[in-house]
Design a protein around this motif. Structure first.
Motif, short mmCIF file in Angstrom:
data_model
loop_
_atom_site.label_atom_id
_atom_site.label_comp_id
_atom_site.label_asym_id
_atom_site.label_seq_id
_atom_site.Cartn_x
_atom_site.Cartn_y
_atom_site.Cartn_z
N UNK A 285 6.72 4.82 -7.23
CA UNK A 285 5.97 5.42 -5.96
C UNK A 285 6.41 4.64 -4.80
N UNK A 286 6.07 3.07 -4.96
CA UNK A 286 6.42 2.12 -3.73
C UNK A 286 7.75 2.37 -3.28
N UNK A 287 8.94 2.53 -4.27
CA UNK A 287 10.16 2.51 -4.17
C UNK A 287 10.72 3.53 -3.54
N UNK A 288 9.92 4.76 -3.87
CA UNK A 288 10.55 6.23 -3.00
C UNK A 288 9.70 6.17 -1.81
N UNK A 289 8.60 5.73 -1.56
CA UNK A 289 7.94 5.76 -0.28
C UNK A 289 8.70 4.90 0.69
N UNK A 290 9.47 3.86 0.38
CA UNK A 290 10.42 3.08 1.30
C UNK A 290 11.42 4.12 1.84
N UNK A 291 11.76 5.15 0.97
CA UNK A 291 12.78 6.03 1.41
C UNK A 291 12.42 7.24 1.91
N UNK A 292 11.01 7.37 2.22
CA UNK A 292 10.40 8.43 3.31
C UNK A 292 9.84 9.56 2.27
N UNK A 293 9.82 9.29 1.01
CA UNK A 293 9.09 10.13 0.11
C UNK A 293 7.73 10.10 0.04
N UNK A 294 6.81 11.08 -0.15
CA UNK A 294 5.52 11.07 -0.34
C UNK A 294 5.31 11.19 -1.99
N UNK A 295 5.30 9.83 -2.41
CA UNK A 295 5.12 9.81 -3.94
C UNK A 295 3.72 9.55 -4.52
#
Length: 369
Positions: free
Chosen positions: A46-56
């Protein structure tokens, strides 16, 4: 203009991760309006996806149907890529979209990721014979329903449930049935599919490529970049309120070519020799029983279905909508080099290698990761 809220399952998988990258990098104005929510199992993901603008959002898995239904009720579109064999989660998300539609009076859409294993035959055991090429302009729904009546198959059962639940709940559904997918994915996590990389791992273990029987059976295929491109294309058409077939008529084949299993094994052998992973271009012919025992712990049905059956499809609906695949991505033999390099560079072997027990589990559960 208002944002378009999209819920994605399977973002850490091969297909879902590649679709997510395609959407996040899209230059299409309608796609740029999409805000993606992805459900994942681990906080690090989740943390990695959040870095790319995704609401994980971290969740416990597809069994948490209550959460999935709630999340779907907060979104305008769902793309389901996590598993093709989990009807309860698919139904829950469709019902959640129905609640969203009732609340907002706006159209909602469910895109279900399936595979052409649902139309595959079992030629070696003569359980079912069908090597014709199926067009998605034909009545695919009725064909699948007839096959189900003759013998249920979990993936096909889920396909039927998606269409039927969508019709009952007044939710537009689109079922994308993909064939063999090849090429290295573009997601942040799993970058390899199942079938072709499995042949590569089996070849490395045996020190030569292998095939079942004469390898004459045929499957359609598509490069992962072309598949991701089609998802983007279809979503843009849907969100632009174009007349896009859905429900019983919205069952799409996503192919760009086809191969025999012997052609796959020869391409694996050639790539393996060129990269120094194999000492020979020899292809060993195994019986179905030998392959099942060596590869998947003796599961004859899934060995034949996944690696020796016919599954021929034709993507006529996509072409009618105006989709044009990228021609340079149609060569499976060339892609084998890239994939074999990725297989050789794997470091987390316990997680990545498809062991006998693991490959049977993945194929039987319809995993894309």
């Amino acid at each position: 203009m208002a944002d378009i809220k999209l819920l994605l399952t399977g973002a850490t998988g091969y297909i879902g991760g590649s679709i997510l990258t395609q959407l996040l990098q899209s230059e299409l104005p309608i796609i740029k309006r999409i805000k993606v929510t992805a459900v994942v199992r681990q906080e690090s993901q989740a943390a990695l996806l959040r870095e790319h603008g995704v609401n994980a959002i971290v969740f416990s898995g597809l069994e948490d149907t209550e959460l999935l239904q709630q999340l779907a009720s907060e979104h305008d579109m769902v793309i389901n890529t996590a598993s093709t064999f989990h009807p309860a989660s698919a139904k829950a998300m469709i019902l959640g979209l129905a609640a969203r539609k009732k609340q907002t009076t706006q159209a909602v859409h469910f895109i279900h990721t399936s595979g052409t294993g649902s139309i595959a035959d079992l030629p070696l055991s003569s359980t079912y014979l069908d090597n014709r090429k199926h067009s998605d302009k034909d009545d695919t729904y009725s064909y699948l329903k007839k096959r189900e009546e003759e013998g249920p198959f979990p993936q096909r059962s889920t396909d039927m449930l998606v269409v039927d639940t969508g019709l009952q709940a007044d939710v537009k559904t689109y079922t994308l049935m993909s064939p063999t997918i090849f090429g290295v994915g573009t997601g942040h996590f799993n970058k390899l599919s199942i079938q072709v990389p499995f042949f590569m791992r089996a070849a490395v273990e045996a020190k030569h490529a292998q095939v079942i029987g004469e390898g004459a059976s045929i499957w359609s295929d598509i490069h992962i970049d072309n598949l991701s491109d089609f998802y983007e294309f279809l979503i843009s058409k849907i969100l632009s309120d174009e007349d896009v077939p859905h429900g019983k008529k919205g069952i799409y084949f996503t192919e760009t070519g086809e191969h025999t299993w012997m052609e796959v094994s020869k391409a694996v052998a050639k790539a393996g020799l060129k990269l120094g992973a194999l000492p020979t271009e020899e292809v060993e012919k195994l019986s179905l029983e030998q392959a099942a025992e060596k590869w998947v712990g003796g599961n004859l049905m899934f060995t034949e279905l996944g690696f020796a059956s016919n599954s021929r499809s034709q993507a006529d609906l996509a072409k009618e909508l105006g989709w044009t695949p990228k021609v340079g991505l149609l060569n499976l033999e060339h892609a084998c080099l890239e994939e074999f390099r990725a297989v050789m560079s794997e470091t987390q072997k316990d997680d990545k290698l498809l062991t006998k027990a693991n490959v049977a589990k993945k194929v039987s559960e319809g995993k894309s990761d």
